[in-house]
Design a protein around this motif. Structure first.
Motif, PDB file in Angstrom:
ATOM      1  N   ALA A  74      31.047 -21.334   1.589  1.00 26.02           N
ATOM      2  CA  ALA A  74      31.043 -20.458   2.767  1.00 26.02           C
ATOM      3  C   ALA A  74      30.806 -21.249   4.054  1.00 26.02           C
ATOM      4  N   GLN A  75      31.369 -22.420   4.088  1.00 21.68           N
ATOM      5  CA  GLN A  75      31.124 -23.284   5.247  1.00 21.68           C
ATOM      6  C   GLN A  75      32.304 -23.215   6.206  1.00 21.68           C
ATOM      7  N   ARG A  76      31.978 -23.001   7.454  1.00 21.58           N
ATOM      8  CA  ARG A  76      33.010 -22.925   8.481  1.00 21.58           C
ATOM      9  C   ARG A  76      33.140 -24.271   9.175  1.00 21.58           C
ATOM     10  N   GLY A  77      34.351 -24.723   9.280  1.00 23.58           N
ATOM     11  CA  GLY A  77      34.589 -26.001   9.937  1.00 23.58           C
ATOM     12  C   GLY A  77      34.617 -25.842  11.439  1.00 23.58           C
ATOM     13  N   SER A  78      34.562 -26.941  12.133  1.00 26.11           N
ATOM     14  CA  SER A  78      34.595 -26.888  13.589  1.00 26.11           C
ATOM     15  C   SER A  78      35.971 -26.459  14.081  1.00 26.11           C
ATOM     16  N   GLN A  79      36.964 -26.653  13.194  1.00 32.11           N
ATOM     17  CA  GLN A  79      38.326 -26.286  13.623  1.00 32.11           C
ATOM     18  C   GLN A  79      38.712 -24.883  13.178  1.00 32.11           C
ATOM     19  N   GLY A  80      37.742 -24.114  12.727  1.00 31.09           N
ATOM     20  CA  GLY A  80      38.050 -22.736  12.365  1.00 31.09           C
ATOM     21  C   GLY A  80      38.360 -22.524  10.905  1.00 31.09           C
ATOM     22  N   THR A  81      38.418 -23.606  10.137  1.00 34.08           N
ATOM     23  CA  THR A  81      38.629 -23.436   8.706  1.00 34.08           C
ATOM     24  C   THR A  81      37.392 -22.825   8.074  1.00 34.08           C
ATOM     25  N   GLU A  82      37.578 -22.225   6.914  1.00 40.44           N
ATOM     26  CA  GLU A  82      36.425 -21.829   6.108  1.00 40.44           C
ATOM     27  C   GLU A  82      36.748 -22.183   4.672  1.00 40.44           C
ATOM     28  N   THR A  83      35.763 -22.701   3.990  1.00 37.68           N
ATOM     29  CA  THR A  83      36.007 -23.077   2.608  1.00 37.68           C
ATOM     30  C   THR A  83      36.437 -21.854   1.815  1.00 37.68           C
ATOM     31  N   ALA A  84      37.268 -22.120   0.813  1.00 34.86           N
ATOM     32  CA  ALA A  84      37.818 -21.013   0.029  1.00 34.86           C
ATOM     33  C   ALA A  84      36.736 -20.237  -0.697  1.00 34.86           C
ATOM     34  N   ILE A 112      23.034 -26.157  -3.927  1.00 40.30           N
ATOM     35  CA  ILE A 112      22.431 -26.518  -2.631  1.00 40.30           C
ATOM     36  C   ILE A 112      23.562 -26.834  -1.661  1.00 40.30           C
ATOM     37  N   PRO A 113      24.115 -25.794  -1.046  1.00 38.44           N
ATOM     38  CA  PRO A 113      25.166 -26.009  -0.042  1.00 38.44           C
ATOM     39  C   PRO A 113      24.532 -26.325   1.315  1.00 38.44           C
ATOM     40  N   GLU A 136      20.210 -19.176  10.166  1.00 38.71           N
ATOM     41  CA  GLU A 136      20.172 -17.718  10.001  1.00 38.71           C
ATOM     42  C   GLU A 136      21.560 -17.163   9.725  1.00 38.71           C
ATOM     43  N   SER A 137      22.505 -17.667  10.471  1.00 41.98           N
ATOM     44  CA  SER A 137      23.876 -17.219  10.272  1.00 41.98           C
ATOM     45  C   SER A 137      24.366 -17.555   8.869  1.00 41.98           C
ATOM     46  N   TYR A 138      23.979 -18.756   8.432  1.00 47.46           N
ATOM     47  CA  TYR A 138      24.433 -19.190   7.116  1.00 47.46           C
ATOM     48  C   TYR A 138      23.771 -18.371   6.017  1.00 47.46           C
ATOM     49  N   ARG A 139      22.499 -18.153   6.163  1.00 42.83           N
ATOM     50  CA  ARG A 139      21.777 -17.344   5.178  1.00 42.83           C
ATOM     51  C   ARG A 139      22.385 -15.942   5.087  1.00 42.83           C
ATOM     52  N   ALA A 140      22.809 -15.439   6.210  1.00 42.98           N
ATOM     53  CA  ALA A 140      23.418 -14.096   6.217  1.00 42.98           C
ATOM     54  C   ALA A 140      24.681 -14.064   5.373  1.00 42.98           C
TER      55      ALA A 140
END
Lengths: 486, 486, 486, 486
Positions: free
Chosen positions: A64-74, A93-94, A109-113
């Motif tokens: 669930a990681q968002r890249g700086s270029q707008g990508t998001e992991t599948a 442990i992401p 916080e955003s990530y935990r959400a």
């Protein structure tokens, strides 16, 4: 002793210290007894002829990681945690990734959400620090560490993430002062960027040139540099996803000099090669990750690094981008130049079985080493032990029951992640978990995932014991305290 | 054979290849004959019982150099060249130093003007490149190389001079394309700056803390990094003033891998230690240079580096700042904090005698090795051979006649530089030149300097043979041509 | 200056120190002058456009040597010296080999007698010590050393020759006391014998199993052991015919620790591989030598050993046994088991051209390095300098004039040794001597050998300067003197 | 679950895999349960605030051993086992030593008889093979291995014990074929003998010269040679009592190359130095052992060997000879020359506390590492696991309850061996066992030894798992089977 919620009977329980033929008694999600013949148990699992192993800890995965270029992991927490569980992993442990200008606290916080209501297994969170301002290092990080985010990763490459040496020193000094663990992505940015520019200028755009741009000496160099910075501060560091023999040698040499430098490697460095990036058409893009897979001879050196303990953690570095997807490998289009292909390969689910098969079954490593590098060592290094990473009284009942003889042919179709390919399509392995328990609850029954999304909990981490300062300062100067004892 | 202008009779002529009892015939400033008993000679020198050695080449010295902060080295071309000559040196290669924003061509012209009418011995000029713009790399450097400035130095530290890795790669690529030689000052800037800041913050300002700030691992690290950058480009480099055993090991290891990495060291790393910077009062400032002298045990490793050829050049790194002088060591005042003390020690005149005494006389190195590291190797590495650096037919008659048994006690008073101290005050050496010839003319008669200022000439350098590319590119990619042959 | 007997005009004279365009004046067999334009000369050689190099010294060759089993090498002093001369070599140092029970003095006398009237070039003689009795070490060796036999070889393998470690120490102690140089054949005898026995028992008798029996680790091991024994006694040693990368590393590491350990290699380790021993039929026997050629990748490491100076001597180890000859490779019959095949390959004549072509022409080494490893270094190491090994006033006029562009295809037919094969049949090289002079007399005119057998003289050697003791005893104990200074 | 015979409550149970706060249930001498709050127990031990560790395995000790010269170690099985138990050790593995001409079987029977009725803790037995005849290797050893003597030690030095390389290979081949583990005393015999002879001849007879004779390079050399022999046969070996940094480096390097080479060290290399052998009078004799203690700087390298896992076993090498005893250190009289002093120091009882105090308490190693090197690793390497070496269900209840804060001053008077001195007199340690259990029975109650002599049992060992062959033969030849797959 009260009635157990669950008893696993008849298996061979393996920890990093050895194997024992015994039953495991579980109550309230924890192992409360190990015994020769535990009676009772509201539920029972027959593990006769099977191996009872600590559930794996995947200490390096991008979920669930968002890249700086707008990508998001599948993979988000739902598919990611399910896939992991189906491969015998019980802790993830992401990373909560800070980009320049962001507040670390808000990032977390955003990530935990994003994890909320999704995970089927427990998870801790590493921080990625890319903007080490005084505010971040002086205020946010210490508070976050107290809240259980005790490890953070820094990058020596990637435009949006990289720190210069001065920033690295500042982060390492903070880690030392607070007792946290620092993970380092060690590749020389300028070398990669410079080679990339010239490769593109020369029209070399195919996926395989990713491997040329990420030249092996760039990894060796940055590893040596990271070790030096850590040495200056007498602070332990972990070099993540080590791919290259000379980087392994640099780590081994540092350990031999008494430095606490840890090394991690991943399936792609044991099972893929640079040739995979040279497959026909755009197929090579599937194998593009950083550092890239090296040559076949190099794989043997990675094995040796595991065998002799130089590399003590085996993670997936799962960074999943679908192949046939404009948000994935084709972000910049079919046949886009190599530098615009999102970096990463999936590996959550195959991590343990592939290492088990090629490592334990083949005699390259012992079962104890398998448990150590996949579970016990990461737990210790990141402050999760004794709760996670072993099977001991008091530990969480995060357990995988393995059929060591089960033959499986890996395919994208059988895996439970959100991907449309696996780099290991068609590979045959022997040994696979037939049951995965998370805090005593079944999350993989050998056929299908189980367990409700959201049952997985956030794990605050303790200060990692291996990060405890020792006070061996170069020339006697402690840059944190200012003390000089030379 | 016509009458010789000069014949040196009866001495033992030594080159890097061996010793020969023979006479040397000189005409028009060049050696035109070597023979058993050369007849004639308008002038004659009796060298019976003496050693006839090639005059030294001091390939690393700062003469008439203006710092970015307005300092100027104590020695200009006049005193510098005289002092060198009195110690047996006949060629200087000082630096024309570019600072940010300057035109290299103008820097060179301005520097050359400072030499005009001053030098008593010949000199070439290295360039210091600190602002590698496209204009500089694409236009100025190639033209300057054609004009005989075929070596340039880059710095990995010092605010006003340092290049980042990307700039280093650009400079190295230029050197490779043009066939020039790159010299590298290898210390990790960020480490030094960061430690300096913390040392100052903690009140550690005495001269000895210069040695703490310039931590040995920072030298090892930068040396490893410089080697990596050179490896990427398959371009030879010379690491200047190597002070630390681990840096020597990094160079040795690179050479063993087939890389053309050269190493230079200086008297201060054989004869001074960190303890010298800890002398009482502000005395320690006299010994402040970069890299700093290390511990006594380290000296043995520097000797070994010379002995086994890892270090092939022995220079002075003469950077002379008077002690009791507001333009010198006390630029920022008596007892100023270490980081504001101008860096450098003098060494032009004692370089050869100290190495001769502690090296040759003690049996640590052979006479041939002495000649090689002080004259022949630098000539070859910087494109001055066969004109300079050896005694051969056709070479310039740059010759020092040594009395190997002469005992001398070094003192500032006896030296001919512009300094008010020498770091080696009171040291006793055995062996000193009793005659120095530059192109056949006496510039030191054993008692006093001779030769008119201005007689020394500028030496345009050839493209150095050791800099010839070999084409062993990492993974088959030539970043200059864009060719990929992997 | 009197009239010269001979003047070599117009060539480029190369020594280990560099190249010089000059004439060479020779009188009474010695170089008496080097000059820009030497006048006169009763004879003149036009070397315009050619290289004028020191004649090679082949410091390791087996000439007229009788084996313990009754074999005799194919080449005696006549054919051996002629062949060498035709390939640019002007000095041989073959071996007078003692077998158990023999008097060294008698061995030497008998061996010298075999040379009488035969050699066309000069020769010194190494001793092989295989029976180091008190008589030998206490009486014979010291006297022989005084007579100019200042180097001796010991074997760590071969039943008839090998010394155990205690005997090695005794020989090394003698060498140290007398100032002589010790050469060591370093292979672990027991490993080879044990593997041989098992290979034969398993029916593995083909020539290629010679390479299996002489396992590479056996060479590494013995090299490490030889170094240790030398370290105990602080005595220099030279490891002969180094073939294996790990042995090179052992030598490099010893040199880096300050030990005076020299290394030699030979053409067979640069130009042959183990595959050559696996040629069809009995052909492989032609390539059987000890140590055996290794794999192709290893060749690069041998080159690096030459390049960085770890290996400072390049010899032929010419040990010539005709292929189709019952006194040669078929001593024990066609298809005899590998252990009964006489060990050795020829190389006297091709040694220099093959190294010149693959080394100098290809840019792997410089001309100066070529001269150093083929002539200057062996002269220095074995006490023949300055008489041999360089072109300097006073040196013998042992000179090879090379046409650097001459293309030659090597064949047994064109060579001048007594062999019926060459391992290098069909190899093309560029560069070959067109004139070889021994003490000013032509012994090879570019087309045919010249010079009368018997004109070559025995060379008594001086005590080698590199063998001078330094007094760095392990833990302070000098086992020769009994002094303890720990 | 039936009533336990014994429950250890409230302690922290530590294994090599980690620590767990739990109770230990023991029945019939075995651990049958680990649980959070085990009820019952006919006996109870309150371990609150204490560490519950696996009893130590002393895998290298000389007990009731008769020397070839008629000596006998001071400690037999009675005092030896009691002393060990009082220091937290619960398993001994001493040696049944064959001398030339003896039947191994008879040696074992005779040795076992000496243990009869004496030991208070369990013991296995290593064999010492000094006469590897065909009868011994072909008949006796295989039968003894089947009887549980699965490890044997060979010596590379000592006149009465040493094997030559050929014999070593024969023993290693047998070990490989049978799956046994070989321990090697690695010192070069000839070097030691040769130096000894010369030291004595020079009148250097004081105890400290033992350290000079056993020169450090002799240990490095033999270690390298032992590794080579093992590499040839692809058989694991364990280098015993590693004392010297270069030997450690040789082992580390072998491990990095993928060889299964294990290393052991002992207290004397962490806590004694060569200076101890230089104490006044004959005091130095107390510290004479082989290899000898080295210099103080070397100790740090031994620590690093333990820290990074290069050295995986920590044993005592207890070889006890009373000081003031004509059967002990004064066998050859007061002030006898060093070579006649019986070699060895006592260490059974202090082994664990000294490592605990200087290792765990000081932060040099973790508790898990302490358990691993003192118990778990030797159990695994010698085929005693899972019965010994850990605390797991099914394992023998061999347990030491430690008070980690107990301060003890070591003195000969407080120890329970048969000695009249300890090398560590007056040393203060923190941490000591307050209870030692052997199969659940108290053998040390924190004040006095308990348990009847003779209660200790002989332990037949399994084939050690780490000795399993892997089939990586040098150049493809298996000397046992004769197979060639190159």
């Amino acid at each position: 002793m009260a009635e157990f919620d669950l008893v696993i009977r008849g298996g061979t329980v393996v920890t990093a210290a050895g194997a024992s033929r015994c039953d495991v008694g579980v109550t309230d999600g924890r192992v409360v007894a190990l015994g020769e013949a535990l009676s009772g148990g509201r539920e029972r699992v027959d593990a006769t002829g099977k191996l009872v192993l600590p559930g794996g800890i995947d200490a390096h995965c991008h979920i669930a990681q968002r890249g700086s270029q707008g990508t998001e992991t599948a993979d988000g927490f739902r598919s990611g945690s399910i896939s992991a569980a189906c491969g015998g992993t019980t802790t993830l442990i992401p990373f909560a990734a800070q980009y320049k200008g962001q507040s670390l606290r808000q990032v977390v916080e955003s990530y935990r959400a994003r994890a909320e209501g999704e995970a089927v297994i427990d998870y801790a969170v590493h921080l990625i620090v890319s903007d080490p301002t005084e505010q971040v290092l002086g205020q946010e990080l210490p508070a976050l560490i107290r809240d259980g985010y005790t490890s953070f990763k820094v990058y020596m490459t990637y435009d949006s993430l990289k720190l210069d040496d001065s920033q690295m020193l500042a982060v390492l000094a903070t880690a030392r002062r607070e007792g946290a663990m620092v993970m380092i992505h060690a590749e020389n940015h300028d070398v990669i960027a410079w080679l990339t520019e010239r490769l593109l200028a020369a029209g070399h755009t195919a996926p395989k040139f990713h491997g040329i741009a990420h030249a092996a000496p760039a990894e060796r160099e940055a590893t040596q540099r990271a070790i030096t910075l850590a040495e200056i501060l007498d602070v332990p560091v972990l070099i993540v996803h080590v791919s290259w023999r000379e980087a392994i040698e640099a780590i081994r040499s540092a350990q031999a000099r008494g430095l606490r430098v840890f090394g991690e490697t991943c399936p792609q460095y044991l099972f893929l090669t640079a040739d995979d990036m040279d497959r026909s058409g755009f197929e090579g893009a599937k194998y593009v990750c950083s550092p890239p897979p090296r040559d076949a001879a190099n794989q043997e050196f990675v094995w040796r690094g595991i065998q002799d303990g130089t590399l003590s953690v085996f993670s997936s570095d799962h960074a999943a981008y679908r192949f046939d997807d404009p948000q994935g490998k084709k972000l910049a289009g079919e046949n886009a130049p190599f530098h615009s292909i999102p970096n990463g390969v999936p590996g959550l689910e195959i991590r343990l079985p592939m290492l088990f098969s090629a490592g334990v079954r083949s005699g390259r490593i012992t079962l104890e080493q398998f448990v150590a590098v996949t579970a016990t060592n990461p737990a210790r290094i990141y402050g999760l032990n004794p709760r996670k990473g072993t099977i001991a009284v008091g530990s969480d009942a995060d357990i995988a029951v393995w059929d060591p003889d089960k033959e499986v042919t890996i395919s994208a179709a059988m895996l439970h992640d959100a991907m449309d390919y696996t780099p290991y399509e068609g590979r045959k392995v022997t040994g696979w978990p037939i049951l995965t328990l998370s805090r005593g609850e079944v999350v993989w029954d050998g056929t299908a995932p189980r367990g409700a999304p959201g049952r997985g909990r956030f794990l605050p981490c303790d200060l990692p014991a291996p990060a405890k300062p020792q006070g061996r300062f170069v020339a006697g100067f402690d840059p944190n305290s200012g003390d000089y004892t030379g």
